[in-house]
Design an enzyme around this catalytic site. Structure first.
Site, mmCIF file in Angstrom:
data_model
loop_
_atom_site.group_PDB
_atom_site.id
_atom_site.type_symbol
_atom_site.label_atom_id
_atom_site.label_comp_id
_atom_site.label_asym_id
_atom_site.label_seq_id
_atom_site.Cartn_x
_atom_site.Cartn_y
_atom_site.Cartn_z
ATOM 1 C CB ILE A 34 -0.926 0.031 1.229
ATOM 2 C CG1 ILE A 34 -1.770 -1.236 1.301
ATOM 3 C CG2 ILE A 34 -1.810 1.277 1.196
ATOM 4 C CD1 ILE A 34 -2.694 -1.446 0.140
ATOM 5 C CE LYS A 38 0.963 13.152 2.753
ATOM 6 N NZ LYS A 38 -0.392 12.819 2.279
ATOM 7 C CE LYS A 50 3.714 3.838 2.063
ATOM 8 N NZ LYS A 50 3.273 2.575 2.745
ATOM 9 C CG ASN A 76 -5.372 12.320 2.004
ATOM 10 O OD1 ASN A 76 -4.677 12.312 3.002
ATOM 11 N ND2 ASN A 76 -5.071 13.060 0.943
ATOM 12 C CB VAL A 77 -8.520 6.184 3.076
ATOM 13 C CG1 VAL A 77 -9.765 5.355 3.350
ATOM 14 C CG2 VAL A 77 -7.690 5.547 1.966
ATOM 15 C CG LEU A 78 -13.204 10.561 2.539
ATOM 16 C CD1 LEU A 78 -14.525 10.575 1.780
ATOM 17 C CD2 LEU A 78 -12.902 11.949 3.075
ATOM 18 N N GLY A 79 -12.012 9.003 6.761
ATOM 19 C CA GLY A 79 -12.299 8.320 8.011
ATOM 20 C C GLY A 79 -11.171 7.469 8.534
#
Length: 262
Positions: A34, A38, A50, A76-79
């Site tokens: 994953i 960035k 990364k 970005n992943v919400l939450g």
């Protein structure tokens, strides 16, 4: 990570290296890293670490192993942990201020379920060494997101430059501009080059990225380990700059801005 450079490289870089070796030794069928947007032309150590992880997977994928190694790069992943959504929600519930680092900063977003599903599908279609990029849609301006979240609560937002400028006559929830953090970009990218190709899934693309061969990779990894053992952070950053295409540490960015201003 920017304040703990050595541990960041140990975790994201050498941690990935150890896991890749273990997966290959045990003939694991699929290994999926994953990654993050960035990692593309990074300006901070987290992004650079990364990208090192990606380079490790790319180099080992070129060897004749049973294990198929893939990388999935997205924003970005919400939450999720560190997401701005729950942070903004807490700040709104507390009466503000909602903090953003810059009025023009933008980010890509997708939901946890979308990200999980696409990662699994990308893993299933890899032929080893593939760098997959997820379709994140259009980038979202963080300031607009903050404004909309406040309005959804039936409240009126207003902008301030300092936390002590709160004025309930102006609105209900202040939005404070705090300034870009160390190594933070105004916008993120998903591709290092301009080359990407479609896959059988409409939301998954394959990037044609440069990579290091195993000999060059091992040279840089040995150099990073030596710099870590001597606790030489500046040397470590210099090695990252040599090994990662487009890595521009924050100090160099500030120097460029200063030269342009002069």
């Amino acid at each position: 990570v920017e304040d703990n450079v050595i541990e960041g490289i140990n975790n994201n870089g050498f941690g990935t290296f150890t896991l890749v070796q273990a997966a290959i030794e045990l003939d694991v069928e699929n290994f999926t890293l994953i990654s993050t947007d960035k990692a593309v032309r990074p300006t901070n150590v987290m992004g650079a670490s990364k990208r090192i992880a990606e380079l490790i997977c790319q180099a080992y994928a070129k060897e004749a192993f049973k294990t198929k190694l893939a990388m999935v790069r997205f924003g970005n992943v919400l939450g999720s942990s560190g997401s701005v959504i729950p942070l903004f929600q807490k700040q709104i519930e507390a009466g503000g201020p909602v903090t953003i680092t810059h009025t023009e900063i933008t980010r890509y977003f997708m939901t946890i379920s979308e990200a999980a599903e696409l990662v699994l599908q990308a893993s299933a279609m890899t032929k080893s060494g593939d760098v997959f990029v997820l379709d994140m849609g259009e980038p979202v301006k963080i300031a607009d997101l903050a404004v909309e979240m406040i309005k959804l609560e039936g409240l009126k937002p207003y902008f301030i430059d300092q936390p002590d400028e709160v004025s309930h006559e102006t609105g209900h929830i202040p939005i404070c501009i705090t300034g870009l953090r160390s190594g933070e970009k105004l916008y993120e990218e998903l591709l290092i080059g301009n080359n990407s190709v479609n896959t059988i899934h409409s939301q998954i693309f394959k990037a044609n990225e440069d990579f290091l061969n195993s000999k060059d990779l091992n040279f840089y990894l040995d150099s990073l380990k030596e710099a870590e053992h001597s606790n030489n952070v500046e040397k470590l950053k210099s090695i990252l700059k040599d090994s990662i295409h487009g890595f521009t540490p924050e100090k160099e960015i500030m120097d460029i801005i200063q030269i342009q201003n002069n």
